[in-house]
Design a protein around this motif. Structure first.
Motif, PDB file in Angstrom:
ATOM      1  N   GLY A   1       0.757  -1.158   0.172  1.00 45.87           N
ATOM      2  CA  GLY A   1      -0.013  -0.099  -0.010  1.00 45.87           C
ATOM      3  C   GLY A   1       0.800   1.271  -0.150  1.00 45.87           C
ATOM      4  N   VAL A   2       2.157   1.173  -0.130  1.00 43.87           N
ATOM      5  CA  VAL A   2       2.838   2.183  -0.164  1.00 43.87           C
ATOM      6  C   VAL A   2       3.645   2.442  -1.550  1.00 43.87           C
ATOM      7  N   THR A   3       3.339   3.930  -2.179  1.00 44.69           N
ATOM      8  CA  THR A   3       3.609   4.181  -3.542  1.00 44.69           C
ATOM      9  C   THR A   3       4.918   5.092  -3.618  1.00 44.69           C
TER      10      THR A   3
ATOM     11  N   GLY B   1      -0.421   3.280   3.214  1.00 47.39           N
ATOM     12  CA  GLY B   1      -1.196   4.725   3.074  1.00 47.39           C
ATOM     13  C   GLY B   1      -0.300   5.885   2.668  1.00 47.39           C
ATOM     14  N   VAL B   2       1.040   5.638   2.597  1.00 47.48           N
ATOM     15  CA  VAL B   2       2.068   6.677   2.297  1.00 47.48           C
ATOM     16  C   VAL B   2       2.312   6.735   0.777  1.00 47.48           C
ATOM     17  N   THR B   3       2.348   7.865   0.139  1.00 47.26           N
ATOM     18  CA  THR B   3       2.718   8.048  -1.001  1.00 47.26           C
ATOM     19  C   THR B   3       3.626   9.163  -1.099  1.00 47.26           C
ATOM     20  N   VAL B   4       4.618   8.707  -1.971  1.00 38.29           N
ATOM     21  CA  VAL B   4       5.890   9.793  -2.107  1.00 38.29           C
ATOM     22  C   VAL B   4       5.937   9.899  -3.392  1.00 38.29           C
ATOM     23  N   GLU B   5       5.971  11.078  -3.915  1.00 43.83           N
ATOM     24  CA  GLU B   5       5.948  11.622  -5.414  1.00 43.83           C
ATOM     25  C   GLU B   5       7.721  11.598  -5.844  1.00 43.83           C
ATOM     26  N   ASP B   6       7.765  12.163  -7.093  1.00 45.02           N
ATOM     27  CA  ASP B   6       9.067  11.989  -7.649  1.00 45.02           C
ATOM     28  C   ASP B   6      10.196  12.903  -6.802  1.00 45.02           C
ATOM     29  N   ASP B   7      11.472  12.460  -7.079  1.00 41.69           N
ATOM     30  CA  ASP B   7      12.592  12.987  -6.660  1.00 41.69           C
ATOM     31  C   ASP B   7      12.369  13.506  -5.216  1.00 41.69           C
TER      32      ASP B   7
ATOM     33  N   ARG C   1      -4.045   1.036  18.455  1.00 40.61           N
ATOM     34  CA  ARG C   1      -4.151  -0.077  19.443  1.00 40.61           C
ATOM     35  C   ARG C   1      -3.777  -1.345  19.177  1.00 40.61           C
ATOM     36  N   ALA C   2      -3.170  -2.410  19.831  1.00 40.32           N
ATOM     37  CA  ALA C   2      -2.663  -3.755  19.415  1.00 40.32           C
ATOM     38  C   ALA C   2      -3.858  -4.591  19.141  1.00 40.32           C
ATOM     39  N   GLU C   3      -5.111  -4.344  19.989  1.00 36.56           N
ATOM     40  CA  GLU C   3      -6.038  -5.246  19.873  1.00 36.56           C
ATOM     41  C   GLU C   3      -6.776  -4.782  18.707  1.00 36.56           C
ATOM     42  N   VAL C   4      -6.753  -3.579  18.152  1.00 42.54           N
ATOM     43  CA  VAL C   4      -7.679  -3.061  16.841  1.00 42.54           C
ATOM     44  C   VAL C   4      -6.914  -3.362  15.862  1.00 42.54           C
ATOM     45  N   LYS C   5      -6.905  -4.101  14.843  1.00 51.30           N
ATOM     46  CA  LYS C   5      -6.409  -4.021  13.486  1.00 51.30           C
ATOM     47  C   LYS C   5      -7.252  -3.394  12.323  1.00 51.30           C
ATOM     48  N   LYS C   6      -6.306  -2.343  12.009  1.00 49.45           N
ATOM     49  CA  LYS C   6      -6.976  -1.438  10.937  1.00 49.45           C
ATOM     50  C   LYS C   6      -6.096  -1.869   9.511  1.00 49.45           C
ATOM     51  N   SER C   7      -6.654  -1.485   8.404  1.00 46.45           N
ATOM     52  CA  SER C   7      -6.095  -1.378   7.142  1.00 46.45           C
ATOM     53  C   SER C   7      -6.960  -0.408   6.054  1.00 46.45           C
ATOM     54  N   GLY C   8      -6.417  -0.303   5.157  1.00 45.98           N
ATOM     55  CA  GLY C   8      -7.062   0.140   3.828  1.00 45.98           C
ATOM     56  C   GLY C   8      -7.615   1.668   4.399  1.00 45.98           C
ATOM     57  N   ASP C   9      -9.240   2.058   4.311  1.00 48.85           N
ATOM     58  CA  ASP C   9      -9.813   3.240   4.529  1.00 48.85           C
ATOM     59  C   ASP C   9      -9.449   3.407   6.147  1.00 48.85           C
ATOM     60  N   ALA C  10      -9.335   2.443   6.717  1.00 49.64           N
ATOM     61  CA  ALA C  10      -9.487   2.853   8.133  1.00 49.64           C
ATOM     62  C   ALA C  10      -8.117   3.462   8.677  1.00 49.64           C
ATOM     63  N   LEU C  11      -7.253   3.769   7.957  1.00 47.66           N
ATOM     64  CA  LEU C  11      -5.536   4.164   8.099  1.00 47.66           C
ATOM     65  C   LEU C  11      -5.713   5.531   7.403  1.00 47.66           C
ATOM     66  N   ALA C  12      -4.907   6.261   8.027  1.00 46.29           N
ATOM     67  CA  ALA C  12      -4.859   7.937   7.611  1.00 46.29           C
ATOM     68  C   ALA C  12      -3.752   7.875   6.586  1.00 46.29           C
ATOM     69  N   THR C  13      -3.950   8.721   5.204  1.00 49.23           N
ATOM     70  CA  THR C  13      -3.078   8.539   4.522  1.00 49.23           C
ATOM     71  C   THR C  13      -2.068   9.719   4.532  1.00 49.23           C
ATOM     72  N   THR C  14      -0.627   9.757   3.934  1.00 51.72           N
ATOM     73  CA  THR C  14       0.311  10.804   3.934  1.00 51.72           C
ATOM     74  C   THR C  14       0.603  10.979   2.609  1.00 51.72           C
ATOM     75  N   LEU C  15       0.840  12.000   2.026  1.00 53.09           N
ATOM     76  CA  LEU C  15       1.263  12.459   1.034  1.00 53.09           C
ATOM     77  C   LEU C  15       2.540  13.412   0.881  1.00 53.09           C
ATOM     78  N   VAL C  16       3.670  12.959   0.244  1.00 53.63           N
ATOM     79  CA  VAL C  16       4.819  13.712   0.065  1.00 53.63           C
ATOM     80  C   VAL C  16       5.172  14.078  -1.075  1.00 53.63           C
ATOM     81  N   ARG C  17       5.029  15.571  -1.538  1.00 50.65           N
ATOM     82  CA  ARG C  17       4.967  15.876  -2.700  1.00 50.65           C
ATOM     83  C   ARG C  17       6.527  16.056  -3.487  1.00 50.65           C
TER      84      ARG C  17
ATOM     85  N   GLY D   1      -1.842  11.415   7.929  1.00 50.95           N
ATOM     86  CA  GLY D   1      -2.929  12.363   7.669  1.00 50.95           C
ATOM     87  C   GLY D   1      -2.472  13.943   7.043  1.00 50.95           C
ATOM     88  N   HIS D   2      -1.034  13.980   6.790  1.00 48.54           N
ATOM     89  CA  HIS D   2      -0.667  15.385   6.111  1.00 48.54           C
ATOM     90  C   HIS D   2       0.038  15.443   4.955  1.00 48.54           C
TER      91      HIS D   2
END
Length: 193
Positions: A50-52, A68-74, A90-106, A120-121
């Motif tokens: 799920g990382v790009t 959920g992390v996306t890193v653009e070129d260069d 939380r260790a007891e609560v397993k999350k994936s996909g839309d339940a996770l916050a995304t991050t974008l590095v331009r 989330g930033h």
């Protein structure tokens, strides 16, 4: 013959690796990660499903990239940079996909050694994050950020040098506000040196 290099002591489970990318010893790239062309993934880096990563991204030693992390070129990710993807883990609560916050590095951003990016930033184009900084908000394009929490302490050029008070660089490039709120919109280049 693959058109990328994977060191004998690396673990690369992804088939989505761009040409001329190098994955070095003890790095681990999971199935479902997407890595562009001409990237350099250094020792002990971890790239989760799920990382790009775009093209020409440098991932130095011990960088941790989670779903959920996306890193653009260069983009440059210094040693020990950490990305999170769950604002309330939380260790007891397993999350994936839309339940996770995304991050974008331009495109063109730099994150210094040991920086932490709370999920989330957006890290703006050509923003520069100093070593050890903790990112908890969106960062403006060309902003220079340091500290915990990371705060803007100036502006940087495409070349990485700090701009003077007139938003000019020693390399000859000149910048101006990109419009609107300077702290959010950041800078845009108006002349080329």
């Amino acid at each position: 013959m693959p058109d990328h290099f994977v060191h004998d002591h690396a673990l690369c489970e992804s088939s989505d690796i761009g040409p001329r990318t190098r994955i070095w010893a003890f790095a681990h790239v999971l199935d479902g990660a997407s890595i562009g062309a001409d990237c350099n993934i250094c020792d002990h880096a971890y790239v989760e499903f799920g990382v790009t990563l775009g093209d020409r991204v440098t991932v130095k030693n011990r960088v941790l990239l989670f779903e959920g992390v996306t890193v653009e070129d260069d983009v440059f990710l210094g040693p020990g940079v950490i990305f999170t993807n769950d604002i309330r883990p939380r260790a007891e609560v397993k999350k994936s996909g839309d339940a996770l916050a995304t991050t974008l590095v331009r495109r063109g951003a730099t994150l210094g050694a040991g920086a932490t990016v709370v999920c989330g930033h957006v890290v703006g184009t050509y923003a520069f994050v100093g070593a050890g900084a903790v990112v908890i908000t969106d960062l403006a394009p060309h902003g220079l950020y340091v500290g915990n929490p990371a705060v803007r302490r100036g502006w940087v050029c495409l070349c990485g040098e700090k701009l003077d008070s007139d938003l000019c660089c020693a390399c000859g490039k000149t910048y101006a506000a990109a419009g609107g709120d300077l702290e959010k919109a950041g800078l845009q280049r108006i002349t080329t040196g």
